[in-house]
Design an enzyme around this catalytic site. Structure first.
Site, PDB file in Angstrom:
ATOM      1  N   LYS A  22       0.843  -1.207   0.000  1.00 19.49           N
ATOM      2  CA  LYS A  22       0.000   0.000   0.000  1.00 19.49           C
ATOM      3  C   LYS A  22       0.875   1.252   0.000  1.00 19.49           C
ATOM      4  O   LYS A  22       0.645   2.186  -0.770  1.00 19.49           O
ATOM      5  CB  LYS A  22      -0.893   0.001   1.251  1.00 19.49           C
ATOM      6  CG  LYS A  22      -1.551   1.325   1.526  1.00 19.49           C
ATOM      7  CD  LYS A  22      -2.431   1.286   2.744  1.00 19.49           C
ATOM      8  CE  LYS A  22      -1.762   1.645   4.043  1.00 19.49           C
ATOM      9  NZ  LYS A  22      -1.483   3.075   4.235  1.00 19.49           N
ATOM     10  N   ASN A  23       1.890   1.251   0.863  1.00 18.73           N
ATOM     11  CA  ASN A  23       2.679   2.473   1.030  1.00 18.73           C
ATOM     12  C   ASN A  23       3.601   2.763  -0.141  1.00 18.73           C
ATOM     13  O   ASN A  23       4.267   3.796  -0.167  1.00 18.73           O
ATOM     14  CB  ASN A  23       3.477   2.415   2.344  1.00 18.73           C
ATOM     15  CG  ASN A  23       2.574   2.583   3.551  1.00 18.73           C
ATOM     16  OD1 ASN A  23       1.380   2.859   3.397  1.00 18.73           O
ATOM     17  ND2 ASN A  23       3.118   2.414   4.743  1.00 18.73           N
ATOM     18  N   CYS A 116      -4.904  12.766  13.089  1.00 14.24           N
ATOM     19  CA  CYS A 116      -5.430  11.453  12.747  1.00 14.24           C
ATOM     20  C   CYS A 116      -5.384  10.550  13.948  1.00 14.24           C
ATOM     21  O   CYS A 116      -4.996  10.952  15.037  1.00 14.24           O
ATOM     22  CB  CYS A 116      -4.666  10.868  11.563  1.00 14.24           C
ATOM     23  SG  CYS A 116      -3.599   9.538  11.911  1.00 14.24           S
ATOM     24  N   ARG A 121      -0.541  14.771  12.792  1.00 12.78           N
ATOM     25  CA  ARG A 121       0.352  14.406  11.687  1.00 12.78           C
ATOM     26  C   ARG A 121       0.753  15.676  10.957  1.00 12.78           C
ATOM     27  O   ARG A 121       0.164  16.026   9.939  1.00 12.78           O
ATOM     28  CB  ARG A 121      -0.315  13.408  10.756  1.00 12.78           C
ATOM     29  CG  ARG A 121      -0.227  12.030  11.385  1.00 12.78           C
ATOM     30  CD  ARG A 121      -0.642  10.915  10.582  1.00 12.78           C
ATOM     31  NE  ARG A 121       0.295  10.234   9.762  1.00 12.78           N
ATOM     32  CZ  ARG A 121      -0.007   9.053   9.217  1.00 12.78           C
ATOM     33  NH1 ARG A 121      -1.167   8.504   9.448  1.00 12.78           N
ATOM     34  NH2 ARG A 121       0.857   8.445   8.448  1.00 12.78           N
ATOM     35  N   ASP A 306       4.822   0.530  11.984  1.00 10.76           N
ATOM     36  CA  ASP A 306       3.613  -0.126  11.488  1.00 10.76           C
ATOM     37  C   ASP A 306       3.487  -1.581  11.963  1.00 10.76           C
ATOM     38  O   ASP A 306       2.409  -2.165  11.897  1.00 10.76           O
ATOM     39  CB  ASP A 306       3.582  -0.095   9.945  1.00 10.76           C
ATOM     40  CG  ASP A 306       3.229   1.284   9.423  1.00 10.76           C
ATOM     41  OD1 ASP A 306       2.856   2.158  10.230  1.00 10.76           O
ATOM     42  OD2 ASP A 306       3.328   1.495   8.198  1.00 10.76           O
ATOM     43  N   ARG A 398      -8.303  -0.619   4.596  1.00  9.40           N
ATOM     44  CA  ARG A 398      -7.362   0.334   3.999  1.00  9.40           C
ATOM     45  C   ARG A 398      -6.021  -0.339   3.705  1.00  9.40           C
ATOM     46  O   ARG A 398      -5.236   0.199   2.911  1.00  9.40           O
ATOM     47  CB  ARG A 398      -7.120   1.504   4.952  1.00  9.40           C
ATOM     48  CG  ARG A 398      -8.306   2.440   5.115  1.00  9.40           C
ATOM     49  CD  ARG A 398      -7.927   3.653   5.950  1.00  9.40           C
ATOM     50  NE  ARG A 398      -6.583   4.055   5.619  1.00  9.40           N
ATOM     51  CZ  ARG A 398      -5.599   4.270   6.498  1.00  9.40           C
ATOM     52  NH1 ARG A 398      -5.829   4.153   7.780  1.00  9.40           N
ATOM     53  NH2 ARG A 398      -4.397   4.617   6.103  1.00  9.40           N
TER      54      ARG A 398
HETATM   55  C1  UD1 Z   1       4.427   6.722   6.337  1.00  8.78           C
HETATM   56  C2  UD1 Z   1       3.544   5.525   6.158  1.00  8.78           C
HETATM   57  C3  UD1 Z   1       3.039   5.043   7.508  1.00  8.78           C
HETATM   58  C4  UD1 Z   1       4.207   4.805   8.460  1.00  8.78           C
HETATM   59  C5  UD1 Z   1       5.110   6.033   8.517  1.00  8.78           C
HETATM   60  C6  UD1 Z   1       6.376   5.822   9.329  1.00  8.78           C
HETATM   61  C7  UD1 Z   1       2.523   5.863   3.988  1.00  8.78           C
HETATM   62  C8  UD1 Z   1       1.284   6.115   3.210  1.00  8.78           C
HETATM   63  N1  UD1 Z   1       2.411   5.871   5.327  1.00  8.78           N
HETATM   64  O1  UD1 Z   1       3.614   7.752   6.892  1.00  8.78           O
HETATM   65  O2  UD1 Z   1       2.328   3.820   7.313  1.00  8.78           O
HETATM   66  O3  UD1 Z   1       3.693   4.557   9.745  1.00  8.78           O
HETATM   67  O4  UD1 Z   1       5.518   6.407   7.184  1.00  8.78           O
HETATM   68  O5  UD1 Z   1       7.089   4.725   8.837  1.00  8.78           O
HETATM   69  O6  UD1 Z   1       3.579   5.598   3.436  1.00  8.78           O
HETATM   70  N2  UD1 Z   1       6.531  14.456  10.753  1.00  8.78           N
HETATM   71  C9  UD1 Z   1       6.651  15.790  11.083  1.00  8.78           C
HETATM   72  N3  UD1 Z   1       6.504  16.712  10.083  1.00  8.78           N
HETATM   73  C10 UD1 Z   1       6.246  16.354   8.788  1.00  8.78           C
HETATM   74  C11 UD1 Z   1       6.141  14.969   8.468  1.00  8.78           C
HETATM   75  C12 UD1 Z   1       6.285  14.045   9.479  1.00  8.78           C
HETATM   76  O7  UD1 Z   1       6.864  16.150  12.234  1.00  8.78           O
HETATM   77  O8  UD1 Z   1       6.122  17.240   7.932  1.00  8.78           O
HETATM   78  C13 UD1 Z   1       6.677  13.444  11.822  1.00  8.78           C
HETATM   79  C14 UD1 Z   1       5.370  12.653  12.035  1.00  8.78           C
HETATM   80  O9  UD1 Z   1       4.494  13.343  12.889  1.00  8.78           O
HETATM   81  C15 UD1 Z   1       5.863  11.383  12.639  1.00  8.78           C
HETATM   82  C16 UD1 Z   1       7.209  11.184  11.942  1.00  8.78           C
HETATM   83  O10 UD1 Z   1       7.581  12.449  11.415  1.00  8.78           O
HETATM   84  O11 UD1 Z   1       6.080  11.561  14.008  1.00  8.78           O
HETATM   85  C17 UD1 Z   1       7.185  10.149  10.828  1.00  8.78           C
HETATM   86  O12 UD1 Z   1       6.230  10.509   9.874  1.00  8.78           O
HETATM   87  P1  UD1 Z   1       6.388  10.146   8.330  1.00  8.78           P
HETATM   88  O13 UD1 Z   1       7.636   9.343   8.129  1.00  8.78           O
HETATM   89  O14 UD1 Z   1       6.235  11.403   7.555  1.00  8.78           O
HETATM   90  O15 UD1 Z   1       5.146   9.230   8.111  1.00  8.78           O
HETATM   91  P2  UD1 Z   1       4.125   9.255   6.902  1.00  8.78           P
HETATM   92  O16 UD1 Z   1       4.845   9.530   5.632  1.00  8.78           O
HETATM   93  O17 UD1 Z   1       2.956  10.099   7.264  1.00  8.78           O
END
Ligand code: UD1
Length: 417
Positions: A22-23, A116, A121, A306, A398
């Site tokens: 999915k990711n 979320c 997020r 995850d 999902r």
């Molecule tokens: C992706 C995955 C999700 C997985 C996560 C971490 C997808 C669709 N989802 O989510 O399943 O759990 O990676 O492996 O691929 N953060 C910030 N600022 C930002 C972006 C992120 O502070 O602009 C923080 C988030 O709050 C979190 C951490 O960084 O604490 C990791 O988030 P991120 O790696 O961005 O996760 P996703 O891409 O949302």
């Protein structure tokens, strides 16, 4: 409202084919927007998040055809630049379309994806990066108005955290930008490599994907391509956890064993033997699982956040005390309350969860409140004596294709009512 009924405490056996990730599929679908021709993605899972991405692409003017695991995307007629609020809310990761839309259209209007079920997020890293590349972003009452007055240009972007989504947004935006972009402290997840492989097959010039520093040399135009999505390492981890928790020898196939390396030490410490043969991995659990001293979620190649919930469900029936530290998301223990209803003994203190293994779980009515938390309830329900009734299946849908069918093929007594 549908529910999953599991009559648990049955041994499983056999082999389960792991669907595409999915990711990976979601960012690949978004990335197809910056391509100059038809893209064909193979091995795409049939999941509600993929349906949502398809609706977003349709809304933006792409032509999308799906059959079995193939998605054909023709972006040549795409001229949309906004994503309606309901689609943004349906799938928080729809923010991944931002880099693609600004790269293609030079403007974008999106609503903020908001908080979320895993806690806040934020998208500050995504926005900081795009601003450095020449995007002017106005944030107004939860909506993002973006314009690119002078075209996207390369930049050196140092991420304070290796965010998967931010790295993907930068990659997609940078491939057509003027000049070179360097991402320092980039995410190193296999899904990043899959995205870079796809874009490079379309003519992009990305080096270093899978490492901390990624360099993207902008090109004038991309073509389309055919690409096979990598297998879903988290779905594989979930089925392995189900095997371990129920004391069952089972095999996950169509996997890339290397992608499971971060979870292998945890499974081994719990006493499981793992045998890898080509693209298959078989788990042989001990009579009773051992506790795992400490599990800290980390960016790849660390233990994946995850997999935290399904592995916690598995260790809730281990012999002894296991300790989890959740380092990625602030609020990722919502499944704990539901595991307690099944008889688990778990205490949460901030980012730490202490799991005192119990001899056995017993069935109860529980509710999935997020995707991987839902997977944890399935793993727990499979080990529990009696009947477990799981609601909130929209979360499971999902991320897990054909979940009940796969479990039934492994011998589980599971049905959706
Ligand atoms: C992706 C995955 C999700 C997985 C996560 C971490 C997808 C669709 N989802 O989510 O399943 O759990 O990676 O492996 O691929 N953060 C910030 N600022 C930002 C972006 C992120 O502070 O602009 C923080 C988030 O709050 C979190 C951490 O960084 O604490 C990791 O988030 P991120 O790696 O961005 O996760 P996703 O891409 O949302």
């Amino acid at each position: 409202m549908s529910k999953l009924l599991i009559h648990g405490a049955k041994k499983l056996q056999g082999e389960v084919n792991i669907h595409g990730a999915k990711n990976s599929t979601l960012p690949l679908m978004a990335a197809s927007l910056v391509c100059g021709g038809k893209c064909i993605l193979h091995n795409c899972p049939s999941l509600s998040d993929v349906d949502t991405s398809e609706r977003i692409l349709n809304h933006l003017g792409c032509r999308v055809k799906r059959s079995d695991g193939d998605i054909e995307i023709d972006p040549t007629s795409a001229d949309g630049y906004n994503i309606p609020d309901d689609l943004m809310r349906e799938m928080r990761s729809s923010i991944i379309f931002l880099g693609a839309i600004v790269a293609r259209m030079g403007k974008a209007i999106l609503s903020y994806p908001g908080g979320c079920e895993l806690g806040p997020r934020p998208i500050d890293l995504h926005l900081m990066a795009l601003r450095r590349m020449g995007v002017i972003i106005n944030e107004d009452h939860g909506s993002l108005n973006c314009v690119v007055p002078n075209g996207l240009h390369g930049a050196v972007i140092s991420l304070s955290f290796p965010s998967v989504g931010a790295t993907e947004n930068i990659l997609i935006a940078a491939v057509l930008a003027e000049g070179t972009t360097v991402i320092n402290n980039a995410a190193r997840e296999p899904e990043i490599c899959d995205l870079a492989d796809f874009l490079n097959s379309c003519g992009a010039k990305i080096r270093g994907a899978g490492e901390s520093t990624v360099t993207i040399e902008g090109v004038k135009r991309l073509s389309g391509c055919e690409h096979r999505v990598i297998p879903d390492r988290i779905a594989a981890a979930t089925y392995l956890a189900a095997g371990a928790a129920t004391g069952s020898t089972l095999t996950v196939s169509d996997i890339i064993p290397k992608h499971l390396e971060p979870i292998v030490p945890v499974l081994e410490e719990s006493g499981c033997v793992l045998k890898t043969n080509g693209n298959k991995m078989t788990i042989i659990p001990p009579k009773r699982l051992h506790r795992v001293k400490s599990i800290r979620t980390m960016p790849y190649p660390g233990f994946p956040t995850d997999a935290q919930a399904p592995i916690m469900a598995m260790l809730s029936v281990a012999d002894g005390t296991s300790v989890f530290v959740e380092n990625i998301f602030e609020s990722r223990y919502k499944h704990v309350g539901e595991l307690l209803r099944l008889g688990a003994n778990i205490k949460v203190e901030g980012r730490v969860a202490i799991v005192d293994g119990v001899e056995k779980l017993s069935g109860a009515s529980v509710e999935a409140t997020d995707l991987r938390g839902g997977a944890a309830l399935v793993v727990a329900g499979l080990t529990a004596y009696g009947t477990t009734e799981i609601s909130g299946l929209n979360h499971l849908d999902r991320g897990y294709e054909n979940l009940e069918r796969n479990l039934r093929n492994l011998g589980a007594d599971v049905k959706r009512i």
